[in-house]
Scaffold this motif. Structure first.
Motif, short mmCIF file in Angstrom:
data_model
loop_
_atom_site.label_atom_id
_atom_site.label_comp_id
_atom_site.label_asym_id
_atom_site.label_seq_id
_atom_site.Cartn_x
_atom_site.Cartn_y
_atom_site.Cartn_z
N PRO A 1 19.68 -1.19 13.54
CA PRO A 1 19.09 0.14 13.73
C PRO A 1 17.93 0.37 12.78
O PRO A 1 17.97 -0.07 11.63
CB PRO A 1 20.27 1.09 13.44
CG PRO A 1 21.21 0.30 12.63
CD PRO A 1 21.06 -1.12 13.06
N PHE A 2 16.91 1.08 13.25
CA PHE A 2 15.68 1.19 12.47
C PHE A 2 15.88 1.90 11.13
O PHE A 2 15.16 1.61 10.17
CB PHE A 2 14.59 1.90 13.28
CG PHE A 2 13.27 1.97 12.56
CD1 PHE A 2 12.53 0.83 12.33
CD2 PHE A 2 12.79 3.18 12.07
CE1 PHE A 2 11.32 0.87 11.65
CE2 PHE A 2 11.59 3.25 11.39
CZ PHE A 2 10.85 2.08 11.17
N HIS A 3 16.84 2.81 11.04
CA HIS A 3 17.03 3.50 9.76
C HIS A 3 17.40 2.51 8.65
O HIS A 3 17.20 2.80 7.46
CB HIS A 3 18.08 4.59 9.87
CG HIS A 3 19.48 4.09 10.15
ND1 HIS A 3 20.28 3.52 9.18
CD2 HIS A 3 20.21 4.08 11.30
CE1 HIS A 3 21.45 3.18 9.70
NE2 HIS A 3 21.43 3.50 10.99
N ALA A 4 17.90 1.33 9.03
CA ALA A 4 18.27 0.33 8.02
C ALA A 4 17.05 -0.29 7.37
O ALA A 4 17.17 -0.93 6.32
CB ALA A 4 19.13 -0.76 8.66
N ALA A 5 15.86 -0.11 7.97
CA ALA A 5 14.66 -0.69 7.38
C ALA A 5 14.37 -0.06 6.01
O ALA A 5 14.10 -0.77 5.03
CB ALA A 5 13.47 -0.50 8.32
N ALA A 6 14.41 1.27 5.94
CA ALA A 6 14.18 1.94 4.67
C ALA A 6 15.30 1.64 3.68
O ALA A 6 15.06 1.44 2.48
CB ALA A 6 14.06 3.45 4.89
N GLU A 7 16.53 1.59 4.19
CA GLU A 7 17.67 1.29 3.33
C GLU A 7 17.55 -0.11 2.71
O GLU A 7 18.07 -0.35 1.61
CB GLU A 7 18.96 1.41 4.13
CG GLU A 7 19.24 2.83 4.62
CD GLU A 7 20.36 2.90 5.65
OE1 GLU A 7 20.96 1.83 5.93
OE2 GLU A 7 20.62 3.99 6.17
N ALA A 8 16.86 -1.02 3.43
CA ALA A 8 16.68 -2.38 2.93
C ALA A 8 15.52 -2.48 1.95
O ALA A 8 15.25 -3.56 1.41
CB ALA A 8 16.45 -3.33 4.10
N GLY A 9 14.82 -1.36 1.76
CA GLY A 9 13.70 -1.37 0.82
C GLY A 9 12.36 -1.74 1.41
O GLY A 9 11.37 -1.91 0.69
N LEU A 10 12.29 -1.84 2.73
CA LEU A 10 11.01 -2.14 3.36
C LEU A 10 10.09 -0.92 3.27
O LEU A 10 10.53 0.22 3.40
CB LEU A 10 11.22 -2.51 4.84
CG LEU A 10 11.90 -3.87 5.07
CD1 LEU A 10 12.44 -3.97 6.48
CD2 LEU A 10 10.93 -5.00 4.78
N PRO A 11 8.80 -1.14 3.04
CA PRO A 11 7.87 0.00 2.92
C PRO A 11 7.67 0.69 4.26
O PRO A 11 7.41 0.03 5.27
CB PRO A 11 6.58 -0.66 2.43
CG PRO A 11 6.67 -2.08 2.88
CD PRO A 11 8.13 -2.45 2.84
N ILE A 12 7.81 2.00 4.28
CA ILE A 12 7.73 2.78 5.51
C ILE A 12 6.51 3.69 5.47
O ILE A 12 6.25 4.34 4.45
CB ILE A 12 9.02 3.61 5.72
CG1 ILE A 12 10.25 2.71 5.75
CG2 ILE A 12 8.92 4.44 7.00
CD1 ILE A 12 10.28 1.70 6.89
N ALA A 13 5.78 3.74 6.58
CA ALA A 13 4.62 4.60 6.68
C ALA A 13 4.75 5.44 7.95
O ALA A 13 5.60 5.20 8.80
CB ALA A 13 3.34 3.76 6.74
N CYS A 14 3.91 6.45 8.09
CA CYS A 14 3.83 7.23 9.32
C CYS A 14 2.37 7.43 9.67
O CYS A 14 1.49 7.35 8.80
CB CYS A 14 4.55 8.55 9.19
SG CYS A 14 3.96 9.61 7.88
N THR A 15 2.13 7.66 10.93
CA THR A 15 0.75 7.83 11.41
C THR A 15 0.32 9.28 11.32
O THR A 15 1.06 10.15 11.73
CB THR A 15 0.64 7.36 12.88
OG1 THR A 15 1.07 6.00 12.95
CG2 THR A 15 -0.79 7.46 13.37
#
Length: 462
Positions: free
Chosen positions: A448-462
């Motif tokens: 699930p995509f919410h796990a990306a931030a939990e894994a420490g991956l850098p998150i951006a928005c447009t």
């Protein structure tokens, strides 16, 4: 039971829609039936009632209606908006028409334009007055139906109609009345994501933007939230206006190993219906993963060239039959063939068998830090979610190509090993199968995509 009446929900979760059967215990009215009307007839049989009235809230854009066929099979009267240009006999309905289904049950037609120009809602009335309203694509749970399906040039005008229609319903229906929408349970016909599984008008007055915002604010919010919708929608309204034929669920011709190999070599659509986890473990190269464990019909209908030869591959005849039923709901009735068995049983040669490595977002974070865990190092991170999903938040540096556009834009994916993800893993499997067919090295991020931030991956928005 409400007011001596009962309403059964007939859900089509794969398309995010609901049909309804309302009964007084002797006769029934059906609202917005899907094409596979055997489910509706079975519901009437369970209640021991006769279907005497079938009504449509609008000419649907996301599925082929079963209303005409259901009326033919049961002898029921078929009600459609008088202003809709259709090529079959029906009872033309206008604002305020009262349909006496029985001495204990009435249906009142209310013009509620917005989702379409001629959209109708239907107030269900018992002996003591209104008990609920079938709102189709008008007032949904926490949102409304989208307003751009008849063309971009109409979307603002229809959004203003949608706002007025919501307030019209609020003025005509008591606060305790149930709201029974057709769309909004994952359907792309809703303007934004609907929320909840049931609701009253009172609850919508406290939560629905159409009833909380001023007209201009509602229009601005609605238009800003519209994303792309499935390409197959363009074919649905045409079929529904013409009068859909009966559903055909006869088993397709069986394709043997050599026939399957030829179709795959010719680049035809061969769809693997198994779960995504089964697919990545073993599959025939060139097949597209669209498992029945997700919204197969929506994504296949969106991706395939309309009328292109299509072969279904499943582990069992039951899987193939289920896929046929799903696809018939959007008017795909003809198949080049079907095959049943495991990939090992269906392969004409061992060289046809493939596996795709799976990973989590935590695995991706480690791989980007130089610890690939035996998987190909991620040279490209590909996000195949929709435009709105990507704009809300995405992994910094990810390449964005929505799944329905990937096949024709696959040349835009940069060189190197591709780690592909979506919001849950379902669309990413389909994308991985397309990339593999194009000769790319691919890793499927099944998380699930919410796990990306939990894994420490850098998150951006447009």
């Amino acid at each position: 039971m409400a007011g001596g009446l009962a309403v059964e929900v007939i859900e089509t979760s794969s398309l995010g829609d609901r049909s309804y059967l309302a009964t007084d215990g002797e006769v029934a009215v059906v609202v917005d039936p899907q094409r596979d009307v055997d489910r509706v007839i079975a519901a009437a049989g369970r209640w021991g009632v006769r279907i005497t009235l079938v009504v449509e809230t609008h000419l649907h854009n996301d599925y082929v209606s079963g209303g005409l066929e259901l009326a033919r099979l049961t002898g029921a009267e078929y009600g459609v908006a008088a202003a809709d240009d259709v090529r079959f006999q029906r009872r033309p309905l206008s604002d305020g028409d009262l349909l006496e289904v029985s001495p204990r049950m009435r249906v009142r037609a209310i013009a509620t334009p917005g989702h379409t120009f001629h959209h109708m809602s239907y107030v269900l009335e018992g002996a003591e007055g209104p008990v609920g309203v079938f709102t189709g694509g008008s007032l949904l749970f926490g949102t409304t139906g989208r307003t751009d399906l008849l063309g971009e040039e109409h979307r603002e005008e229809l959004a203003r109609h949608q706002h007025a229609s919501a307030h019209k319903l609020a003025s005509l229906v008591p606060d305790g009345a149930q709201i029974w929408p057709t769309h909004g349970f994952g359907s792309f016909c809703s303007a934004t994501q609907a929320s909840g599984d049931s609701s009253t008008l009172r609850e919508q007055k406290a939560a629905n933007p159409a009833l909380l915002l001023a007209e201009d604010d509602f229009v601005q919010q609605t238009l800003a939230g519209l994303d792309t919708y499935p390409a197959y929608y363009v074919h649905m309204g045409v079929q529904n206006a013409a009068g859909p034929g009966p559903i055909d669920l006869r088993e397709p011709a069986r394709a043997d190993r050599e026939e399957l190999r030829r179709r795959l070599e010719d680049g035809e659509w061969v769809v693997d219906l198994r779960s995504r986890k089964a697919y990545v473990r073993s599959h025939l190269v060139g097949t597209v993963s669209l498992g029945l464990d997700g919204p197969m019909v929506t994504w296949l209908g969106w991706m395939i060239d309309w009328g292109a030869p299509l072969t279904l591959v499943g582990e069992s005849r039951e899987q193939v039959a289920e896929a046929q039923r799903e696809l018939a709901r959007i008017g795909i009735d003809e198949f080049a063939g079907a095959a049943v068995g495991t990939p090992e049983q269906l392969a004409a040669a061992p060289s046809q068998l493939r596996q795709i490595p799976r990973a989590s977002f935590a695995d991706l974070a480690r791989a980007l830090a130089g610890e690939s865990g035996g998987r190909p190092a991620p040279e490209v991170v590909l996000d195949v979610r929709t435009k709105n999903e990507f704009a809300a938040s995405h992994i910094t540096g990810a390449v964005h190509i929505p799944l329905p556009e990937l096949e024709r834009r696959i040349g835009e994916v940069p060189e190197g090993a591709v780690w592909v993800h979506c919001a849950s893993g379902y669309r990413a499997t389909a994308a991985a199968s397309l990339l593999e067919s194009a000769g790319r090295t691919v890793v499927h991020v099944d998380d699930p995509f919410h796990a990306a931030a939990e894994a420490g991956l850098p998150i951006a928005c447009t």
